[in-house]
Design an enzyme around this catalytic site. Sequence first.
Site, PDB file in Angstrom:
ATOM      1  N   LYS A  83      32.474  48.424  48.234  1.00 17.84           N
ATOM      2  CA  LYS A  83      32.355  48.824  49.636  1.00 17.84           C
ATOM      3  C   LYS A  83      31.013  48.315  50.160  1.00 17.84           C
ATOM      4  O   LYS A  83      29.963  48.582  49.557  1.00 17.84           O
ATOM      5  CB  LYS A  83      32.416  50.351  49.701  1.00 17.84           C
TER       6      LYS A  83
HETATM    7  C1  E4P Z   1      34.965  56.126  54.589  1.00 19.58           C
HETATM    8  O1  E4P Z   1      35.268  55.475  53.594  1.00 19.58           O
HETATM    9  C2  E4P Z   1      33.908  57.149  54.611  1.00 19.58           C
HETATM   10  O2  E4P Z   1      33.673  57.571  53.284  1.00 19.58           O
HETATM   11  C3  E4P Z   1      34.282  58.381  55.366  1.00 19.58           C
HETATM   12  O3  E4P Z   1      35.598  58.348  55.859  1.00 19.58           O
HETATM   13  C4  E4P Z   1      33.249  58.840  56.326  1.00 19.58           C
HETATM   14  O4  E4P Z   1      33.717  59.989  56.966  1.00 19.58           O
HETATM   15  P1  E4P Z   1      32.760  61.055  57.686  1.00 19.58           P
HETATM   16  O5  E4P Z   1      32.538  60.599  59.083  1.00 19.58           O
HETATM   17  O6  E4P Z   1      33.546  62.328  57.633  1.00 19.58           O
HETATM   18  O7  E4P Z   1      31.498  61.119  56.875  1.00 19.58           O
END
Ligand code: E4P
Length: 217
Positions: A83
């Site tokens: 990622k």
């Molecule tokens: C995506 O891969 C992120 O880990 C995640 O969806 C972020 O979400 P949040 O806005 O609830 O932190």
Amino acid sequence: MQIFIDSADVPLIAALAETGLIDGVTTNPSLIAKSGRPIFKTLEEICALVPGPVSAEAVATQSAGMLAEAERLLAIAPNIVIKLPLTQEGLKACRVLAARDVRVNVTLCFSAVQALLAAKAGASYISPFVGRLDDNGQDGMELIREIRTIYDNYGFDTEILAASVRHGGHVREAALAGADCVTIPPAVFTGLYQHVLTAQGLEAFLKDWAATGQSIV
Ligand code: E4P
């Protein structure tokens, strides 16, 4: 639509994996921090629980550092997906990894043109953060629809992974908008089963059945 769990909580992921409905897992530095556990051990355990893609996020800000971290993360298990953030450096590293057929999930996407660049950089997944856009007074789901149109216009095979999902309504809308995958917190996943009419209907059926005095087995 593939369903990923957005969590680094190993016991919770293990419980949800038993449903057979979980296609993958996404983590991020905040989720690893929240788990209070070491990153490599945690990711190794998650990869053993879920055969599908498990996103592990690099934390370097320069592409060389991201690539070095990617090597360490890829060694954890074959189902690791790297990622990377949607920055110029992140997309540079994405191109290098994609050329080696390493799957990259480009994260922190907040605009359609960012998603276009990620697809051109060879990302396997693009993660638009719908909930954070909603929190910011914008329409997060409109971004999913725009990316769907752009990717279809040009035949990009980057998968749209709706992220930052807050509730079941987001899951429904992402599915209607043609997102390929959605990543959701464990509590949101559990909530997807629930409907007040299901609960009421089951209660009534069981009450009526009990009154018959019969048994099926
Ligand atoms: C995506 O891969 C992120 O880990 C995640 O969806 C972020 O979400 P949040 O806005 O609830 O932190």
